[in-house]
Write an enzyme that holds these catalytic residues in place. Structure first.
Site, PDB file in Angstrom:
ATOM      1  N   SER A 102       4.794  -5.012  43.468  1.00  0.00           N
ATOM      2  CA  SER A 102       3.710  -4.044  43.647  1.00  0.00           C
ATOM      3  C   SER A 102       4.087  -3.007  44.721  1.00  0.00           C
ATOM      4  O   SER A 102       5.067  -2.297  44.537  1.00  0.00           O
ATOM      5  CB  SER A 102       2.430  -4.823  43.973  1.00  0.00           C
ATOM      6  OG  SER A 102       1.304  -4.001  43.893  1.00  0.00           O
ATOM      7  N   ASP A 152      -1.873  -4.297  32.876  1.00  0.00           N
ATOM      8  CA  ASP A 152      -1.992  -4.260  34.339  1.00  0.00           C
ATOM      9  C   ASP A 152      -2.915  -3.107  34.735  1.00  0.00           C
ATOM     10  O   ASP A 152      -2.587  -1.945  34.478  1.00  0.00           O
ATOM     11  CB  ASP A 152      -0.576  -4.082  34.937  1.00  0.00           C
ATOM     12  CG  ASP A 152      -0.557  -4.173  36.447  1.00  0.00           C
ATOM     13  OD1 ASP A 152      -1.581  -3.859  37.084  1.00  0.00           O
ATOM     14  OD2 ASP A 152       0.498  -4.540  36.993  1.00  0.00           O
ATOM     15  N   HIS A 183      -2.071  -7.730  36.775  1.00  0.00           N
ATOM     16  CA  HIS A 183      -1.198  -7.388  37.906  1.00  0.00           C
ATOM     17  C   HIS A 183      -0.554  -8.639  38.524  1.00  0.00           C
ATOM     18  O   HIS A 183       0.207  -8.539  39.485  1.00  0.00           O
ATOM     19  CB  HIS A 183      -2.028  -6.631  38.952  1.00  0.00           C
ATOM     20  CG  HIS A 183      -1.201  -5.928  39.979  1.00  0.00           C
ATOM     21  ND1 HIS A 183      -0.215  -5.019  39.666  1.00  0.00           N
ATOM     22  CD2 HIS A 183      -1.214  -6.003  41.340  1.00  0.00           C
ATOM     23  CE1 HIS A 183       0.335  -4.570  40.781  1.00  0.00           C
ATOM     24  NE2 HIS A 183      -0.245  -5.161  41.818  1.00  0.00           N
TER      25      HIS A 183
HETATM   26  C1  MLT Z   1       0.645   0.843  45.825  1.00  0.00           C
HETATM   27  O1  MLT Z   1      -0.225   1.325  46.515  1.00  0.00           O
HETATM   28  O2  MLT Z   1       1.818   0.740  46.167  1.00  0.00           O
HETATM   29  C2  MLT Z   1       0.220   0.369  44.475  1.00  0.00           C
HETATM   30  O3  MLT Z   1      -1.027   0.872  44.165  1.00  0.00           O
HETATM   31  C3  MLT Z   1       0.229  -1.087  44.336  1.00  0.00           C
HETATM   32  C4  MLT Z   1      -0.563  -1.769  45.406  1.00  0.00           C
HETATM   33  O4  MLT Z   1      -1.785  -1.911  45.277  1.00  0.00           O
HETATM   34  O5  MLT Z   1       0.034  -2.185  46.359  1.00  0.00           O
END
Ligand code: MLT
Length: 201
Positions: A102, A152, A183
């Site tokens: 992520s 996701d 996710h």
């Molecule tokens: C981010 O902000 O990098 C992406 O939206 C994934 C997350 O929630 O970390």
């Protein structure tokens, strides 16, 4: 940067750079490294940004909307940290494989977008496209394994496909493994990453 380092159990093994998701810590992904190659070295880093107390690797303006200036700054900061850590812990700077989830996958993708020599390979679990409308750094055959969820809600299917295409156009050997568990980072995708790793390294 706050981190943990574990030396390799065998010479010539890579160093896994572990990069957690939003709200995670440097401890989160250590079990993944053990599943993929327990003999590799581990450099697991905590993101330097705090979003209401949740560690991240760069700031965001809203869900899925990145603070581009901060992303660029933090990408350079992480790259400098890798140079310093390789010297301090005496591992091969040219043999680092990122494993990110992520937000951690997004900063790993940003390293690949901005620098040709930053990573030997990367496993990107549920990434997004870090930036658009830039010329990517060349990635001459860099092996990259993306795992993504076709349902996701945070990192959409279309972003994984766009990321794979951009990395391929930059010369990387990128591929995607699909899951259908939103996710979540699942056991099966880590197993798929382990198989991919055994084929490429
Ligand atoms: C981010 O902000 O990098 C992406 O939206 C994934 C997350 O929630 O970390």
């Amino acid at each position: 940067m706050i981190h943990v380092f574990k030396a390799a159990k065998q010479a010539n093994k890579p160093t896994f750079l572990l990069l957690h998701g939003t709200g995670g810590t440097e401890k989160d992904l250590i079990p993944l490294a053990d599943m993929i190659d327990p003999e590799a070295a581990v450099l697991s880093v905590r993101g330097n940004v705090s979003e209401h107390g949740m560690p991240r690797f760069f700031k965001r303006l809203a869900e899925g909307v990145f603070d581009e200036e901060d992303l660029i700054f933090r990408t350079g900061e992480l790259r400098d940290f890798l140079d310093e850590a390789a010297e301090k812990y005496e591992f091969d700077r040219d043999n680092i494989i990122a494993i990110g989830y992520s937000n951690g996958a997004n900063i790993a993708a940003s390293l690949l977008y901005h620098f040709s020599d930053s990573l030997k390979g990367a496993i990107l679990h549920h990434p997004m496209v870090p930036r658009r409308n830039i010329t990517l750094a060349k990635q001459q055959g860099t092996p990259i394994f993306i795992t993504a969820g076709d349902n996701d809600p945070i990192c959409p299917r279309s972003e994984a496909i766009e990321l794979e295409q951009m990395l391929r156009e930059a010369g990387a050997d990128a591929s995607i493994h699909w899951e259908s568990n939103g996710h979540s980072l699942t056991h099966t995708e880590v197993q798929a990453a382990a198989e991919w790793y055994r084929k490429h390294f």
